[in-house]
Motif scaffolding. Structure first.
Motif, PDB file in Angstrom:
ATOM      1  N   LEU A 270       0.826  -1.205   0.000  1.00 45.26           N
ATOM      2  CA  LEU A 270       0.000   0.000   0.000  1.00 45.26           C
ATOM      3  C   LEU A 270       0.865   1.261   0.000  1.00 45.26           C
ATOM      4  CD1 LEU A 270      -2.918  -0.890   2.433  1.00 45.26           C
ATOM      5  CD2 LEU A 270      -3.046  -0.543  -0.024  1.00 45.26           C
ATOM      6  N   SER A 271       1.977   1.227   0.699  1.00 47.65           N
ATOM      7  CA  SER A 271       2.882   2.379   0.717  1.00 47.65           C
ATOM      8  C   SER A 271       3.438   2.659  -0.666  1.00 47.65           C
ATOM      9  CB  SER A 271       4.025   2.144   1.709  1.00 47.65           C
ATOM     10  OG  SER A 271       3.537   2.042   3.034  1.00 47.65           O
ATOM     11  N   LYS A 272       3.749   1.594  -1.412  1.00 52.18           N
ATOM     12  CA  LYS A 272       4.240   1.767  -2.783  1.00 52.18           C
ATOM     13  C   LYS A 272       3.172   2.422  -3.661  1.00 52.18           C
ATOM     14  CE  LYS A 272       7.313  -2.272  -2.666  1.00 52.18           C
ATOM     15  NZ  LYS A 272       7.561  -3.624  -3.223  1.00 52.18           N
ATOM     16  N   LEU A 273       1.926   2.001  -3.506  1.00 54.70           N
ATOM     17  CA  LEU A 273       0.845   2.572  -4.305  1.00 54.70           C
ATOM     18  C   LEU A 273       0.624   4.041  -3.964  1.00 54.70           C
ATOM     19  CD1 LEU A 273      -1.725  -0.385  -4.155  1.00 54.70           C
ATOM     20  CD2 LEU A 273      -0.268   0.259  -6.088  1.00 54.70           C
TER      21      LEU A 273
ATOM     22  N   CYS B 157      -9.601  -2.516  -8.962  1.00 58.28           N
ATOM     23  CA  CYS B 157     -10.112  -1.343  -8.280  1.00 58.28           C
ATOM     24  C   CYS B 157      -9.240  -0.161  -8.678  1.00 58.28           C
ATOM     25  CB  CYS B 157     -10.147  -1.539  -6.765  1.00 58.28           C
ATOM     26  SG  CYS B 157      -8.533  -1.538  -5.985  1.00 58.28           S
ATOM     27  N   GLN B 158      -9.644   1.020  -8.265  1.00 57.92           N
ATOM     28  CA  GLN B 158      -8.934   2.244  -8.613  1.00 57.92           C
ATOM     29  C   GLN B 158      -8.727   3.089  -7.369  1.00 57.92           C
ATOM     30  OE1 GLN B 158     -11.164   4.255 -11.667  1.00 57.92           O
ATOM     31  NE2 GLN B 158     -11.103   2.509 -13.088  1.00 57.92           N
TER      32      GLN B 158
ATOM     33  N   THR C 116      -4.085  12.289  -9.893  1.00 56.42           N
ATOM     34  CA  THR C 116      -3.446  10.992 -10.108  1.00 56.42           C
ATOM     35  C   THR C 116      -4.490   9.887  -9.999  1.00 56.42           C
ATOM     36  OG1 THR C 116      -1.407  11.840  -9.128  1.00 56.42           O
ATOM     37  CG2 THR C 116      -1.594   9.457  -9.351  1.00 56.42           C
ATOM     38  N   GLN C 117      -4.431   8.938 -10.914  1.00 57.96           N
ATOM     39  CA  GLN C 117      -5.369   7.808 -10.909  1.00 57.96           C
ATOM     40  C   GLN C 117      -4.602   6.513 -11.101  1.00 57.96           C
ATOM     41  OE1 GLN C 117      -8.804   8.076 -13.535  1.00 57.96           O
ATOM     42  NE2 GLN C 117      -8.604   5.891 -14.060  1.00 57.96           N
ATOM     43  N   LEU C 118      -4.809   5.573 -10.200  1.00 61.69           N
ATOM     44  CA  LEU C 118      -4.216   4.247 -10.314  1.00 61.69           C
ATOM     45  C   LEU C 118      -5.314   3.240 -10.597  1.00 61.69           C
ATOM     46  CD1 LEU C 118      -1.741   4.151  -7.261  1.00 61.69           C
ATOM     47  CD2 LEU C 118      -1.266   4.853  -9.614  1.00 61.69           C
ATOM     48  N   SER C 119      -5.155   2.465 -11.658  1.00 62.69           N
ATOM     49  CA  SER C 119      -6.059   1.363 -11.960  1.00 62.69           C
ATOM     50  C   SER C 119      -5.246   0.083 -11.893  1.00 62.69           C
ATOM     51  CB  SER C 119      -6.676   1.526 -13.354  1.00 62.69           C
ATOM     52  OG  SER C 119      -7.424   2.719 -13.427  1.00 62.69           O
TER      53      SER C 119
ATOM     54  N   ILE D 102     -14.855  -2.295  -7.740  1.00 65.66           N
ATOM     55  CA  ILE D 102     -15.723  -2.870  -8.764  1.00 65.66           C
ATOM     56  C   ILE D 102     -16.223  -4.234  -8.281  1.00 65.66           C
ATOM     57  CG2 ILE D 102     -15.847  -3.644 -11.170  1.00 65.66           C
ATOM     58  CD1 ILE D 102     -13.560  -1.687 -11.755  1.00 65.66           C
ATOM     59  N   PRO D 103     -17.512  -4.536  -8.424  1.00 67.75           N
ATOM     60  CA  PRO D 103     -18.038  -5.822  -7.945  1.00 67.75           C
ATOM     61  C   PRO D 103     -17.340  -7.010  -8.590  1.00 67.75           C
ATOM     62  CG  PRO D 103     -19.829  -4.320  -8.501  1.00 67.75           C
ATOM     63  CD  PRO D 103     -18.564  -3.690  -9.001  1.00 67.75           C
TER      64      PRO D 103
END
Length: 252
Positions: free
Chosen positions: A128-131, A164-165, A187-190, A147-148
Motif C-alpha cells: 500500500l505504501s508503494k501505491l 479497483c482504482q 493521479t489515478q491508479l487502476s 468494482i463488484p
C-alpha cells in the motif's frame, strides 16, 4: 505514538479481562481503538471495581516512553488522587518516574457491523505504501473505487479479473480553480487487485467508492508496518465510515 497522531487525548478503559485504549480527532472524523487482552501484560491488576475509565493527554504518554533501552514500564492509575504514574526501568539501571493529571473526557464508542460491508481489501502495508507513493505528499484525501466481483469476470468465463482504482481527491469547496499558480495534479491508479492485494472481495452489485483522509490512513499504515501486521480495509459506500483493521500476528 499512533494514538497521539489521531487525538490529543487517550481514553483508557480497564476491565478484568482486557484494556481498551481509545482516541478521536478534534473533528470527530477519525476514531481509533486498541484492545489488549490482560495476559498480554506481565502484570495486570484491577482493584476495587470491575470497570475503570480514565483519560490522559496523549503527548504525556508518548513523553514517558521517550527513553532508550526500556526494559520495564509500569503504569498505575490512582483514582483517589486523579493521577497516572509511570515508572520506567532502563537497561543501564536508570529509573524514571512521571506523574500526569487525569483529565475529563467524553466516553468514546464506535460500533460497526463489519458483516454489512460488501468491500473487503486485505493488503501488506509495504504494498500500500508503494501505491500511495504515486500521489503528492501534500494530498489530503484519496478515493478508492471498488468494482463488484461479478462485473470483472472476463469474457471467456475464466477467473475474475478483480480490479479497483485509487484517485486523488480535491474538495471543491477548499480549492481556488482560478488560481493558476497552483495547478492541481490529479493521479489515478487502476490495478488488478488480485496481483496487488492479499484479498479483494466486493459482494455487492454496484461499483462503490469511499474517500478518506491520507494523514489518518498513513498513521495506521505506519503502525502496521512497524508492528509487522497486514491490514484489512472495509467500506460500503460514500458517506459511510471506512474501517481499517490491523491483523495482529500476536494472539493477545
Amino acid at each position: 505514538q499512533t494514538l497521539s497522531k489521531f487525538g490529543s487525548q487517550t481514553v483508557m478503559e480497564a476491565r478484568p479481562g482486557c484494556l481498551h485504549l481509545r482516541s478521536v480527532n478534534h473533528s470527530k472524523s477519525a476514531y481509533v481503538r486498541m484492545t489488549f487482552a490482560s495476559n498480554f501484560f506481565d502484570v495486570y491488576e484491577l482493584f476495587h471495581q470491575n470497570l475503570l475509565t480514565a483519560s490522559v493527554l496523549s503527548k504525556s504518554l508518548v513523553a514517558s516512553l521517550k527513553t532508550q533501552r526500556v526494559c520495564r514500564a509500569i503504569f498505575e492509575v490512582f483514582t483517589q488522587t486523579n493521577k497516572l504514574v509511570v515508572f520506567i526501568d532502563c537497561e543501564n539501571g536508570l529509573q524514571k518516574k512521571f506523574e500526569f493529571d487525569l483529565i475529563d473526557s467524553d466516553a468514546l464508542q464506535a460500533e460497526i457491523n463489519f458483516d454489512l460491508y460488501p468491500v473487503r481489501i486485505t493488503a501488506e502495508p509495504g504494498e500500500l505504501s508503494k501505491l500511495l507513493a504515486s500521489f503528492q505528499q501534500s494530498l489530503d484525501e484519496v478515493t478508492v473505487i471498488a468494482i463488484p466481483d461479478s462485473a470483472t469476470v472476463n469474457s471467456q468465463g475464466g477467473s475474475p479479473n478483480k480490479s479497483c482504482q485509487i484517485h486523488s481527491f480535491y474538495d471543491p469547496l477548499k480549492i481556488d480553480l482560478d488560481n493558476f499558480e497552483k495547478p492541481l495534479l490529479h493521479t489515478q491508479l487502476s490495478m488488478n487487485a488480485h496481483h496487488h492485494f492479499l484479498e479483494y472481495q466486493h459482494s455487492g452489485r454496484e461499483t462503490v467508492d469511499a474517500t478518506f483522509n491520507m494523514k489518518d490512513f498513513k498513521a495506521v499504515l505506519n503502525f502496521c508496518a512497524s508492528s509487522r501486521n497486514n491490514l484489512t480495509i472495509l467500506f460500503s459506500k460514500a458517506g459511510d465510515p471506512v474501517a481499517i483493521v490491523p491483523i495482529p500476528m500476536h494472539e493477545h
